[in-house]
Scaffold this motif. Structure first.
Motif, PDB file in Angstrom:
ATOM      1  N   UNK A 138      -3.113   6.789  12.689  1.00 41.71           N
ATOM      2  CA  UNK A 138      -3.564   5.550  13.331  1.00 41.71           C
ATOM      3  C   UNK A 138      -3.941   4.463  12.320  1.00 41.71           C
ATOM      4  N   UNK A 139      -4.448   4.843  11.180  1.00 40.43           N
ATOM      5  CA  UNK A 139      -4.793   3.861  10.146  1.00 40.43           C
ATOM      6  C   UNK A 139      -3.529   3.215   9.592  1.00 40.43           C
ATOM      7  N   UNK A 140      -2.504   4.014   9.364  1.00 40.04           N
ATOM      8  CA  UNK A 140      -1.241   3.475   8.855  1.00 40.04           C
ATOM      9  C   UNK A 140      -0.638   2.514   9.877  1.00 40.04           C
ATOM     10  N   UNK A 152       0.829  -1.199   0.000  1.00 40.65           N
ATOM     11  CA  UNK A 152       0.000   0.000   0.000  1.00 40.65           C
ATOM     12  C   UNK A 152       0.867   1.253   0.000  1.00 40.65           C
ATOM     13  N   UNK A 153       0.288   2.328  -0.525  1.00 38.23           N
ATOM     14  CA  UNK A 153       0.914   3.650  -0.496  1.00 38.23           C
ATOM     15  C   UNK A 153      -0.128   4.607   0.063  1.00 38.23           C
ATOM     16  N   UNK A 154       0.102   5.118   1.260  1.00 35.25           N
ATOM     17  CA  UNK A 154      -0.856   6.008   1.922  1.00 35.25           C
ATOM     18  C   UNK A 154      -0.482   7.465   1.692  1.00 35.25           C
ATOM     19  N   UNK A 155      -1.419   8.215   1.155  1.00 34.75           N
ATOM     20  CA  UNK A 155      -1.248   9.651   0.925  1.00 34.75           C
ATOM     21  C   UNK A 155      -1.111  10.356   2.278  1.00 34.75           C
ATOM     22  N   UNK A 156      -0.630  11.586   2.254  1.00 33.79           N
ATOM     23  CA  UNK A 156      -0.437  12.348   3.491  1.00 33.79           C
ATOM     24  C   UNK A 156      -1.734  12.576   4.254  1.00 33.79           C
ATOM     25  N   UNK A 157      -2.877  12.526   3.576  1.00 35.74           N
ATOM     26  CA  UNK A 157      -4.148  12.797   4.242  1.00 35.74           C
ATOM     27  C   UNK A 157      -4.755  11.576   4.936  1.00 35.74           C
ATOM     28  N   UNK A 209       2.404  -3.958   4.004  1.00 35.83           N
ATOM     29  CA  UNK A 209       3.602  -3.199   3.659  1.00 35.83           C
ATOM     30  C   UNK A 209       3.129  -1.822   3.205  1.00 35.83           C
ATOM     31  N   UNK A 210       3.343  -0.804   4.053  1.00 32.14           N
ATOM     32  CA  UNK A 210       2.788   0.528   3.788  1.00 32.14           C
ATOM     33  C   UNK A 210       3.888   1.574   3.695  1.00 32.14           C
ATOM     34  N   UNK A 260       2.967  11.136  -6.452  1.00 30.58           N
ATOM     35  CA  UNK A 260       2.729  10.057  -5.491  1.00 30.58           C
ATOM     36  C   UNK A 260       2.042   8.867  -6.165  1.00 30.58           C
ATOM     37  N   UNK A 261       1.063   9.154  -7.006  1.00 27.10           N
ATOM     38  CA  UNK A 261       0.364   8.091  -7.730  1.00 27.10           C
ATOM     39  C   UNK A 261       1.337   7.342  -8.647  1.00 27.10           C
ATOM     40  N   UNK A 262       2.209   8.069  -9.315  1.00 28.65           N
ATOM     41  CA  UNK A 262       3.203   7.449 -10.194  1.00 28.65           C
ATOM     42  C   UNK A 262       4.166   6.573  -9.403  1.00 28.65           C
ATOM     43  N   UNK A 263       4.584   7.033  -8.241  1.00 25.42           N
ATOM     44  CA  UNK A 263       5.474   6.238  -7.397  1.00 25.42           C
ATOM     45  C   UNK A 263       4.777   4.962  -6.929  1.00 25.42           C
ATOM     46  N   UNK A 264       3.541   5.101  -6.467  1.00 29.12           N
ATOM     47  CA  UNK A 264       2.779   3.927  -6.031  1.00 29.12           C
ATOM     48  C   UNK A 264       2.650   2.928  -7.177  1.00 29.12           C
ATOM     49  N   UNK A 265       2.343   3.415  -8.354  1.00 30.23           N
ATOM     50  CA  UNK A 265       2.188   2.546  -9.516  1.00 30.23           C
ATOM     51  C   UNK A 265       3.495   1.851  -9.870  1.00 30.23           C
ATOM     52  N   UNK A 266       4.598   2.581  -9.844  1.00 28.38           N
ATOM     53  CA  UNK A 266       5.889   1.990 -10.202  1.00 28.38           C
ATOM     54  C   UNK A 266       6.319   0.918  -9.209  1.00 28.38           C
TER      55      UNK A 266
END
Length: 112
Positions: free
Chosen positions: A12-14, A3-8, A23-24, A39-45
Motif C-alpha cells: 500500500x505504501x508503494x 525511489x527504490x523500495x525494498x521487498x519489506x 517514480x518507484x 539492491x542498494x547498489x542498483x538503487x545507487x546506480x
C-alpha cells in the motif's frame, strides 16, 4: 523523487507513493531478491533513494562503506496504513535531505 523500495516495504505504501507521483522501483515485484547489497547498489546506480525496514542496511552503509544516493530506514510499525503515512510524511518533510544523499531513519515519533 526517484525511489527504490525494498521487498519489506508494504505494497500500500508503494501504491500511495506512485499515486503521489513518485517514480518507484519495487523489488517485491521481481521474481527473486538478490539481497540488500545488490539492491542498494542498483538503487545507487539509478540515483534512487533506498527505502527499507532492514536495519542491516546501516552496517552496509556506515560500516562497510557501500555507496548510496539516500536511504530512508523505517521502523516496522506492524500496520500498513501507519507505515504508509509515516513514509509519505518523512519523504515530504525531508525531500532535500534524501535527494542530497542523506541516511535518515524514521518511526512514528519522527525522523533523524
Amino acid at each position: 523523487m526517484r525511489l527504490f523500495a525494498d521487498t519489506n516495504i508494504v505494497a500500500p505504501a508503494v501504491r500511495a507513493l506512485r499515486t503521489a507521483g513518485y517514480d518507484v522501483v519495487y523489488s517485491a515485484e521481481r521474481p527473486t531478491d538478490p539481497g540488500d547489497a545488490a539492491l542498494l547498489a542498483e538503487a545507487s546506480s539509478e540515483a534512487r533513494v533506498f527505502l527499507t525496514k532492514d536495519h542491516d542496511i546501516g552496517a552496509l552503509v556506515h560500516r562497510d562503506g557501500h555507496s548510496h544516493t539516500g536511504v530512508l530506514l523505517l521502523d516496522d510499525l506492524g500496520n500498513p496504513q501507519a507505515e504508509t503515512d509515516m513514509i509519505l510524511r518523512a519523504i515530504t518533510n525531508h525531500v532535500q535531505d534524501l535527494e542530497g544523499g542523506k541516511f535518515l531513519r524514521t518511526n512514528n515519533k519522527g525522523v533523524w
